[in-house]
Design a protein around this motif. Structure first.
Motif, PDB file in Angstrom:
ATOM      1  N   CYS A 160       5.540  10.599   0.516  1.00 21.48           N
ATOM      2  CA  CYS A 160       4.848  11.276  -0.593  1.00 21.48           C
ATOM      3  C   CYS A 160       3.374  11.532  -0.266  1.00 21.48           C
ATOM      4  CB  CYS A 160       4.967  10.469  -1.879  1.00 21.48           C
ATOM      5  SG  CYS A 160       3.923   9.001  -1.924  1.00 21.48           S
ATOM      6  N   GLY A 161       2.781  10.703   0.605  1.00 21.03           N
ATOM      7  CA  GLY A 161       1.401  10.876   1.021  1.00 21.03           C
ATOM      8  C   GLY A 161       0.361  10.245   0.104  1.00 21.03           C
ATOM      9  N   VAL A 173       0.845  -1.195   0.000  1.00 15.73           N
ATOM     10  CA  VAL A 173       0.000   0.000   0.000  1.00 15.73           C
ATOM     11  C   VAL A 173       0.878   1.243   0.000  1.00 15.73           C
ATOM     12  CG1 VAL A 173      -1.705   1.292   1.322  1.00 15.73           C
ATOM     13  CG2 VAL A 173      -1.896  -1.195   1.141  1.00 15.73           C
TER      14      VAL A 173
HETATM   15  S1  FES Z   1       3.308   5.700  -0.725  1.00 12.01           S
HETATM   16 FE1  FES Z   1       3.086   5.963   1.412  1.00 12.01          FE
HETATM   17  S2  FES Z   1       4.179   7.779   1.830  1.00 12.01           S
HETATM   18 FE2  FES Z   1       4.523   7.429  -0.285  1.00 12.01          FE
END
Ligand code: FES
Length: 66
Positions: free
Chosen positions: A39-40, A3
Motif C-alpha cells: 500500500c506504501g 511499521v
Molecule cells: S504498510 Fe507497508 S506496504 Fe502497506
C-alpha cells in the motif's frame, strides 16, 4: 511495533535491515527483508528509520575517529 502492516515488519526488523551499508533506500530495505511495499503507507516511516540508522552510524564513526 509494527511499521509495515502489509508485510508484518516491525521497527526493529526494518532498523536491522537499514543497518546494512547497501540499504540506502526504502526499496533496498524492503528487499533485505524479503518483502515488497504494497500500500506504501509505511514508506515515510521506513525512510525515517533509514535516516535514524544512518545518523546513528555516522555518530559512531565520528566518535571512533576522535
Ligand atoms: S504498510 Fe507497508 S506496504 Fe502497506
Amino acid at each position: 511495533m509494527y511499521v509495515c502492516i502489509c508485510n508484518a515488519l516491525r521497527d526493529r526488523d526494518l532498523a536491522q535491515a537499514a543497518s546494512h551499508p547497501d540499504a540506502t533506500s526504502a526499496a533496498k530495505v524492503f528487499q533485505r527483508c524479503a518483502a515488497r511495499p504494497k500500500c506504501g503507507r509505511c514508506i515515510p516511516d521506513v525512510t525515517e528509520i533509514i535516516s535514524s540508522v544512518q545518523i546513528s552510524r555516522d555518530d559512531t564513526l565520528n566518535e571512533a575517529a576522535e
